[in-house]
Design a protein around this motif. Sequence first.
Motif, PDB file in Angstrom:
ATOM      1  N   PHE A   1       0.868  -1.177   0.000  1.00 50.83           N
ATOM      2  CA  PHE A   1       0.000   0.000   0.000  1.00 50.83           C
ATOM      3  C   PHE A   1       0.903   1.224   0.000  1.00 50.83           C
ATOM      4  O   PHE A   1       1.573   1.532   0.995  1.00 50.83           O
ATOM      5  CB  PHE A   1      -0.913  -0.009   1.226  1.00 50.83           C
ATOM      6  N   LEU A   2       0.938   1.915  -1.130  1.00 49.27           N
ATOM      7  CA  LEU A   2       1.792   3.082  -1.304  1.00 49.27           C
ATOM      8  C   LEU A   2       1.020   4.335  -0.917  1.00 49.27           C
ATOM      9  O   LEU A   2      -0.084   4.559  -1.399  1.00 49.27           O
ATOM     10  CB  LEU A   2       2.242   3.200  -2.756  1.00 49.27           C
ATOM     11  N   ALA A   3       1.623   5.163  -0.063  1.00 52.28           N
ATOM     12  CA  ALA A   3       0.963   6.386   0.377  1.00 52.28           C
ATOM     13  C   ALA A   3       1.917   7.561   0.237  1.00 52.28           C
ATOM     14  O   ALA A   3       3.112   7.445   0.526  1.00 52.28           O
ATOM     15  CB  ALA A   3       0.511   6.253   1.835  1.00 52.28           C
ATOM     16  N   GLY A   4       1.384   8.680  -0.209  1.00 55.40           N
ATOM     17  CA  GLY A   4       2.204   9.873  -0.373  1.00 55.40           C
ATOM     18  C   GLY A   4       1.371  11.001  -0.950  1.00 55.40           C
ATOM     19  O   GLY A   4       0.181  10.844  -1.233  1.00 55.40           O
ATOM     20  N   ARG A   5       2.000  12.144  -1.142  1.00 55.27           N
ATOM     21  CA  ARG A   5       1.260  13.329  -1.581  1.00 55.27           C
ATOM     22  C   ARG A   5       1.167  13.478  -3.095  1.00 55.27           C
ATOM     23  O   ARG A   5       0.326  14.223  -3.600  1.00 55.27           O
ATOM     24  CB  ARG A   5       1.904  14.583  -0.980  1.00 55.27           C
ATOM     25  N   THR A   6       2.018  12.766  -3.834  1.00 51.32           N
ATOM     26  CA  THR A   6       2.035  12.939  -5.293  1.00 51.32           C
ATOM     27  C   THR A   6       1.601  11.644  -5.974  1.00 51.32           C
ATOM     28  O   THR A   6       2.374  10.681  -6.064  1.00 51.32           O
ATOM     29  CB  THR A   6       3.444  13.335  -5.776  1.00 51.32           C
TER      30      THR A   6
ATOM     31  N   ALA B   1      -0.176  -3.899  -5.703  1.00 49.74           N
ATOM     32  CA  ALA B   1       0.075  -2.567  -5.144  1.00 49.74           C
ATOM     33  C   ALA B   1      -1.185  -1.728  -5.186  1.00 49.74           C
ATOM     34  O   ALA B   1      -1.930  -1.766  -6.167  1.00 49.74           O
ATOM     35  CB  ALA B   1       1.196  -1.870  -5.899  1.00 49.74           C
ATOM     36  N   GLU B   2      -1.419  -0.975  -4.123  1.00 46.62           N
ATOM     37  CA  GLU B   2      -2.521  -0.026  -4.031  1.00 46.62           C
ATOM     38  C   GLU B   2      -1.921   1.359  -3.789  1.00 46.62           C
ATOM     39  O   GLU B   2      -0.851   1.491  -3.187  1.00 46.62           O
ATOM     40  CB  GLU B   2      -3.459  -0.389  -2.873  1.00 46.62           C
ATOM     41  N   VAL B   3      -2.620   2.377  -4.222  1.00 48.87           N
ATOM     42  CA  VAL B   3      -2.114   3.747  -4.123  1.00 48.87           C
ATOM     43  C   VAL B   3      -3.125   4.624  -3.397  1.00 48.87           C
ATOM     44  O   VAL B   3      -4.340   4.516  -3.632  1.00 48.87           O
ATOM     45  CB  VAL B   3      -1.839   4.331  -5.532  1.00 48.87           C
ATOM     46  N   ALA B   4      -2.619   5.502  -2.540  1.00 49.70           N
ATOM     47  CA  ALA B   4      -3.476   6.467  -1.856  1.00 49.70           C
ATOM     48  C   ALA B   4      -2.737   7.782  -1.675  1.00 49.70           C
ATOM     49  O   ALA B   4      -1.593   7.793  -1.199  1.00 49.70           O
ATOM     50  CB  ALA B   4      -3.916   5.930  -0.495  1.00 49.70           C
ATOM     51  N   GLU B   5      -3.370   8.871  -2.081  1.00 52.66           N
ATOM     52  CA  GLU B   5      -2.812  10.196  -1.802  1.00 52.66           C
ATOM     53  C   GLU B   5      -3.010  10.478  -0.318  1.00 52.66           C
ATOM     54  O   GLU B   5      -4.114  10.345   0.211  1.00 52.66           O
ATOM     55  CB  GLU B   5      -3.513  11.266  -2.627  1.00 52.66           C
ATOM     56  N   LEU B   6      -1.933  10.867   0.355  1.00 51.51           N
ATOM     57  CA  LEU B   6      -1.996  11.037   1.803  1.00 51.51           C
ATOM     58  C   LEU B   6      -0.956  12.034   2.261  1.00 51.51           C
ATOM     59  O   LEU B   6       0.203  11.972   1.855  1.00 51.51           O
ATOM     60  CB  LEU B   6      -1.747   9.686   2.498  1.00 51.51           C
ATOM     61  N   ASP B   7      -1.372  12.953   3.124  1.00 53.20           N
ATOM     62  CA  ASP B   7      -0.450  13.850   3.797  1.00 53.20           C
ATOM     63  C   ASP B   7      -0.207  13.269   5.180  1.00 53.20           C
ATOM     64  O   ASP B   7      -1.099  13.259   6.033  1.00 53.20           O
ATOM     65  CB  ASP B   7      -1.063  15.247   3.900  1.00 53.20           C
ATOM     66  N   ALA B   8       0.990  12.756   5.410  1.00 55.40           N
ATOM     67  CA  ALA B   8       1.296  12.074   6.666  1.00 55.40           C
ATOM     68  C   ALA B   8       1.404  13.025   7.848  1.00 55.40           C
ATOM     69  O   ALA B   8       1.599  12.580   8.978  1.00 55.40           O
ATOM     70  CB  ALA B   8       2.588  11.272   6.534  1.00 55.40           C
ATOM     71  N   LEU B   9       1.256  14.322   7.611  1.00 54.91           N
ATOM     72  CA  LEU B   9       1.177  15.293   8.701  1.00 54.91           C
ATOM     73  C   LEU B   9      -0.254  15.442   9.205  1.00 54.91           C
ATOM     74  O   LEU B   9      -0.497  16.097  10.213  1.00 54.91           O
ATOM     75  CB  LEU B   9       1.694  16.663   8.235  1.00 54.91           C
TER      76      LEU B   9
END
Length: 251
Positions: free
Chosen positions: A33-38, A56-64
């Motif tokens: 599970f890939l997470a990140g802002r871009t 693989a799965e993708v999610a836009e995420l702001d870890a802050l």
Amino acid sequence: MLLEGKNAVVYGGGGAIGGAIARAFAEEGARVFLAGRTRARLEKVADDIRAAGGRAEVAELDALDEQAVDAHADAVVAAGGSLDVSVNVISHGDVQGTPLLEMSLADYEQPVVTAVRTTFLTARAAGRHMKRQGSGVILVFGGDGDPVREHSVGGLQVAFHALEAMRRQLAAELGRYGVRTVTLRTGGVPETLPSDFPAAEQLSAELAKSTMLGRTATLADVGAVAAFVASDRARTMTAATANISCGALVD
């Protein structure tokens, strides 16, 4: 395969280090599970994994974002049934090359705040599920080190020291529930340098010269060690560091 049946979250999975770790996890059988802002960068890594036969799965995420991190961890468990591995390799936004006496407070504290906040939030979100299921691995990237006279690294080492303290505390509190925490340490990976980085070739040579093996770790090396440490074959490793520095860092 080392991670068959495991669900692994890679925060910052679209970056060079995150992508290498994600690909290695997938090669060893994990659902990643890939997470990140871009999203575009995440999708590129996901496409590579799928092309190689992985999941693989993708999610836009702001870890802050506290609520977003918690919701994403819940979604991973809802989709996969468990959250077995969590690794945070999000960029800290550190400013290097400026002496401390000339640095602004904002630039100095940026990597400290980002590293501590995102690592705490992602580890807490994953750790809650791992505690409930009685197993799991939380990987921290970076590790502390000694200052180097010729280089000004701003607040980066302060951030790394803070993460090491957090990793030790997590190990102490979560070990009884079968959850392990390990830091991946490198002495620098030249492949992560931007193509337009000034004096990249010179810096790469300096990094290699400082190692005992006369070479530096590659992205593939980092991924391979991360996959091993995340696997049950490393089940005795916690409250520890995995040294991937080719001898640049001496334990």
